[in-house]
Motif scaffolding. Sequence first.
Motif, PDB file in Angstrom:
ATOM      1  N   GLY A 144      39.474 -44.673  30.867  1.00  0.00           N
ATOM      2  CA  GLY A 144      39.956 -45.675  32.013  1.00  0.00           C
ATOM      3  C   GLY A 144      39.748 -44.903  33.489  1.00  0.00           C
ATOM      4  N   THR A 145      39.819 -43.720  33.364  1.00  0.00           N
ATOM      5  CA  THR A 145      39.809 -42.735  34.584  1.00  0.00           C
ATOM      6  C   THR A 145      38.484 -43.003  35.192  1.00  0.00           C
ATOM      7  OG1 THR A 145      41.342 -41.014  33.805  1.00  0.00           O
ATOM      8  CG2 THR A 145      40.122 -40.569  35.614  1.00  0.00           C
ATOM      9  N   VAL A 146      38.499 -42.875  36.450  1.00  0.00           N
ATOM     10  CA  VAL A 146      37.154 -43.349  37.280  1.00  0.00           C
ATOM     11  C   VAL A 146      36.879 -41.922  38.241  1.00  0.00           C
ATOM     12  CG1 VAL A 146      36.074 -44.398  38.981  1.00  0.00           C
ATOM     13  CG2 VAL A 146      37.474 -45.762  37.451  1.00  0.00           C
ATOM     14  N   ILE A 147      35.738 -41.507  37.905  1.00  0.00           N
ATOM     15  CA  ILE A 147      35.168 -40.170  38.469  1.00  0.00           C
ATOM     16  C   ILE A 147      34.232 -40.562  39.476  1.00  0.00           C
ATOM     17  CG2 ILE A 147      34.092 -37.828  38.463  1.00  0.00           C
ATOM     18  CD1 ILE A 147      35.209 -37.645  35.512  1.00  0.00           C
ATOM     19  N   ARG A 148      34.593 -40.086  40.770  1.00  0.00           N
ATOM     20  CA  ARG A 148      33.615 -40.737  41.972  1.00  0.00           C
ATOM     21  C   ARG A 148      32.657 -39.451  42.144  1.00  0.00           C
ATOM     22  NH1 ARG A 148      36.456 -43.705  45.565  1.00  0.00           N
ATOM     23  NH2 ARG A 148      35.990 -45.426  44.023  1.00  0.00           N
ATOM     24  N   PHE A 149      31.445 -39.552  42.252  1.00  0.00           N
ATOM     25  CA  PHE A 149      30.431 -38.730  42.665  1.00  0.00           C
ATOM     26  C   PHE A 149      29.893 -39.191  44.032  1.00  0.00           C
ATOM     27  CE2 PHE A 149      30.669 -38.255  38.194  1.00  0.00           C
ATOM     28  CZ  PHE A 149      30.391 -36.993  37.962  1.00  0.00           C
ATOM     29  N   ALA A 150      30.317 -38.571  45.202  1.00  0.00           N
ATOM     30  CA  ALA A 150      29.873 -38.924  46.424  1.00  0.00           C
ATOM     31  C   ALA A 150      29.041 -38.026  47.038  1.00  0.00           C
ATOM     32  CB  ALA A 150      31.115 -38.952  47.282  1.00  0.00           C
ATOM     33  N   ALA A 151      27.889 -38.674  47.526  1.00  0.00           N
ATOM     34  CA  ALA A 151      26.825 -37.940  48.313  1.00  0.00           C
ATOM     35  C   ALA A 151      26.846 -38.754  49.697  1.00  0.00           C
ATOM     36  CB  ALA A 151      25.540 -38.167  47.596  1.00  0.00           C
TER      37      ALA A 151
END
Length: 125
Positions: free
Chosen positions: A7-14
């Motif tokens: 359920g952890t959310v990892i954000r890949f921000a560009a």
Amino acid sequence: MNDDVIGTVIRFAASGGAIDVRIDQDNSAVRDLLTMLPLTLTFEDFNGAEKIAYPPRDIRTAGSPPSSAGAGDLAIYVPWGDIAFFYEGERGAPSADIVHLGVFDASREQLEALEEGDVTVTIAD
């Protein structure tokens, strides 16, 4: 870090936007990746089916179950050590070469934005 990583959310921000990946398995690779965050990666397209990046060190995959990957999956390709956003293809038979990390829902434009420079990887709030 919470003991329950599912359920952890990892954000890949560009620079052109962000893609959130929801962790849907608990394995040694997921836990090791989480210890590396925050992280900066550089993505490239591979074979018209994946956006791949190489972390600064190998992610420990020992003990992670064999898996498969298809469109909408984030996984590690163990022989190369890369993290891959799979955006084409169907899941095949499980293989020791693939370790599943999580799932995502992103447009082609969002995925292409990953290739426009540095991508910052963090745990989303």
